[in-house]
Design a protein around this motif. Structure first.
Motif, mmCIF file in Angstrom:
data_model
loop_
_atom_site.group_PDB
_atom_site.id
_atom_site.type_symbol
_atom_site.label_atom_id
_atom_site.label_comp_id
_atom_site.label_asym_id
_atom_site.label_seq_id
_atom_site.Cartn_x
_atom_site.Cartn_y
_atom_site.Cartn_z
ATOM 1 N N ALA A 138 28.717 35.454 79.486
ATOM 2 C CA ALA A 138 27.897 36.813 79.703
ATOM 3 C C ALA A 138 26.599 36.753 79.035
ATOM 4 O O ALA A 138 25.537 37.335 79.730
ATOM 5 N N TYR A 139 26.546 36.472 77.844
ATOM 6 C CA TYR A 139 25.049 36.457 77.111
ATOM 7 C C TYR A 139 24.361 35.223 76.949
ATOM 8 O O TYR A 139 23.182 35.166 76.684
ATOM 9 N N GLY A 140 25.147 34.239 77.710
ATOM 10 C CA GLY A 140 24.296 32.903 77.531
ATOM 11 C C GLY A 140 23.976 32.351 76.101
ATOM 12 O O GLY A 140 23.142 31.518 76.371
ATOM 13 N N ARG A 141 24.859 32.536 75.162
ATOM 14 C CA ARG A 141 24.545 32.184 74.067
ATOM 15 C C ARG A 141 25.843 32.094 73.155
ATOM 16 O O ARG A 141 26.981 32.426 73.676
ATOM 17 N N PRO A 142 25.576 31.157 72.210
ATOM 18 C CA PRO A 142 27.127 30.920 71.517
ATOM 19 C C PRO A 142 27.642 32.234 70.788
ATOM 20 O O PRO A 142 26.790 32.843 70.503
ATOM 21 N N LEU A 143 28.896 32.123 70.651
ATOM 22 C CA LEU A 143 29.388 33.712 69.821
ATOM 23 C C LEU A 143 28.713 33.639 68.494
ATOM 24 O O LEU A 143 28.558 34.988 68.304
ATOM 25 N N GLU A 144 28.482 32.504 67.834
ATOM 26 C CA GLU A 144 28.118 32.614 66.381
ATOM 27 C C GLU A 144 26.524 33.400 66.304
ATOM 28 O O GLU A 144 26.237 33.951 65.423
ATOM 29 N N ALA A 145 26.045 33.122 67.583
ATOM 30 C CA ALA A 145 24.474 33.734 67.668
ATOM 31 C C ALA A 145 24.721 35.274 68.189
ATOM 32 O O ALA A 145 23.428 35.743 67.943
ATOM 33 N N ILE A 146 25.767 35.637 68.438
ATOM 34 C CA ILE A 146 25.667 37.069 69.040
ATOM 35 C C ILE A 146 26.306 37.882 67.924
ATOM 36 O O ILE A 146 25.891 39.090 67.639
ATOM 37 N N PHE A 147 27.383 37.379 67.152
ATOM 38 C CA PHE A 147 28.171 38.209 66.222
ATOM 39 C C PHE A 147 28.001 37.690 64.851
ATOM 40 O O PHE A 147 28.053 36.317 64.690
ATOM 41 N N GLU A 148 28.038 38.340 63.864
ATOM 42 C CA GLU A 148 28.309 37.622 62.597
ATOM 43 C C GLU A 148 29.655 37.195 62.278
ATOM 44 O O GLU A 148 29.833 35.910 61.652
ATOM 45 N N THR A 149 30.625 37.997 62.651
ATOM 46 C CA THR A 149 31.876 37.326 62.611
ATOM 47 C C THR A 149 32.650 37.726 63.870
ATOM 48 O O THR A 149 32.225 38.640 64.566
ATOM 49 N N PHE A 150 33.803 36.973 64.200
ATOM 50 C CA PHE A 150 34.553 37.421 65.196
ATOM 51 C C PHE A 150 36.151 37.235 64.803
ATOM 52 O O PHE A 150 36.430 36.092 64.514
ATOM 53 N N GLU A 151 36.605 38.246 64.951
ATOM 54 C CA GLU A 151 38.171 38.204 64.684
ATOM 55 C C GLU A 151 39.192 38.001 65.758
ATOM 56 O O GLU A 151 38.887 38.690 66.674
ATOM 57 N N PRO A 152 39.824 36.967 65.766
ATOM 58 C CA PRO A 152 40.383 36.450 67.121
ATOM 59 C C PRO A 152 41.748 37.462 67.437
ATOM 60 O O PRO A 152 42.179 37.398 68.420
ATOM 61 N N THR A 153 41.989 38.001 66.291
ATOM 62 C CA THR A 153 43.282 39.030 66.395
ATOM 63 C C THR A 153 42.729 40.427 66.879
ATOM 64 O O THR A 153 42.096 40.940 66.294
ATOM 65 N N PRO A 154 43.392 40.830 67.877
ATOM 66 C CA PRO A 154 42.855 42.122 68.498
ATOM 67 C C PRO A 154 43.275 43.391 67.554
ATOM 68 O O PRO A 154 44.639 43.152 66.973
ATOM 69 N N CYS A 155 42.631 44.360 67.360
ATOM 70 C CA CYS A 155 43.123 45.468 66.741
ATOM 71 C C CYS A 155 44.103 46.380 67.239
ATOM 72 O O CYS A 155 44.763 47.298 66.929
ATOM 73 N N GLY A 156 44.012 46.065 68.781
ATOM 74 C CA GLY A 156 44.857 46.815 69.670
ATOM 75 C C GLY A 156 44.407 46.468 71.104
ATOM 76 O O GLY A 156 43.488 45.593 71.278
ATOM 77 N N SER A 157 45.361 46.701 71.977
ATOM 78 C CA SER A 157 44.916 46.578 73.333
ATOM 79 C C SER A 157 45.409 47.400 74.233
ATOM 80 O O SER A 157 46.318 48.173 73.826
ATOM 81 N N ALA A 158 44.831 47.921 75.382
ATOM 82 C CA ALA A 158 45.011 48.677 76.470
ATOM 83 C C ALA A 158 45.249 48.006 77.721
ATOM 84 O O ALA A 158 44.701 46.985 77.831
ATOM 85 N N THR A 159 45.479 48.698 78.717
ATOM 86 C CA THR A 159 45.529 48.312 80.217
ATOM 87 C C THR A 159 44.192 48.712 80.653
ATOM 88 O O THR A 159 43.486 49.697 80.363
#
Length: 161
Positions: free
Chosen positions: A140-161
């Motif tokens: 979506a952003y056309g860039r690597p994840l590391e260039a968009i966010f400082e950190t990326f937590e792979p475990t979701p804090c919650g989820s919804a439908t």
């Protein structure tokens, strides 16, 4: 004359049975390739017998004392709540949303079902794996994840439908 009539009736019956078998097989093949029909068949093949068991029990115990009816229905709830849970988790989406909505009706939904319904209020199974999420964000952003966010937590804090 009566013999030929009986033979004709038997022949018509066999033809109709053959047509019925072909219709079921054709519907099964079509449903296998159509997700909506596949989901509907899966839903009703599980829920239909459960519904009929509840209705039969209700009819069979219609003249019995309330306490006896409660015991019988609690046995049905114990038996079918795990099946309903597996079905909701398998069908996801709309069915999880209905479980979430039902979880707000403690006065209406039996406790055997309520335990699971309350669990999916904020712990609905994640639709995407962390790697899929990373791929979608990067695309979506056309860039690597590391260039968009400082950190990326792979475990979701919650989820919804």
């Amino acid at each position: 004359m009566a013999h030929s009539h009986t033979a004709l009736v038997n022949r018509v019956r066999r033809v109709l049975q053959g047509v019925g078998v072909c219709a079921v097989l054709g519907g099964t093949v079509y449903g296998y390739h159509d997700e909506g029909i596949h989901r509907a068949v899966l839903f009703w093949s599980q829920v239909g017998p459960i519904y009929l068991h509840y209705k039969f029990t209700d009819w069979n115990l219609r003249l019995r004392p309330e306490e006896e009816r409660d015991v019988a229905f609690n046995k049905l709830h114990d038996r079918y709540a795990p099946i309903a849970q597996r079905l909701v988790l398998r069908l996801r989406g709309f069915f999880i949303k209905i479980a979430q909505i039902a979880s707000t009706r403690d006065d209406f939904v039996p406790s055997q079902y309520m335990h699971f319904f309350k669990k999916v209020q904020d712990k609905a199974p994640a639709a995407f794996s962390p790697s899929e999420v990373a791929r979608v964000v990067e695309q979506a952003y056309g860039r690597p994840l590391e260039a968009i966010f400082e950190t990326f937590e792979p475990t979701p804090c919650g989820s919804a439908t």
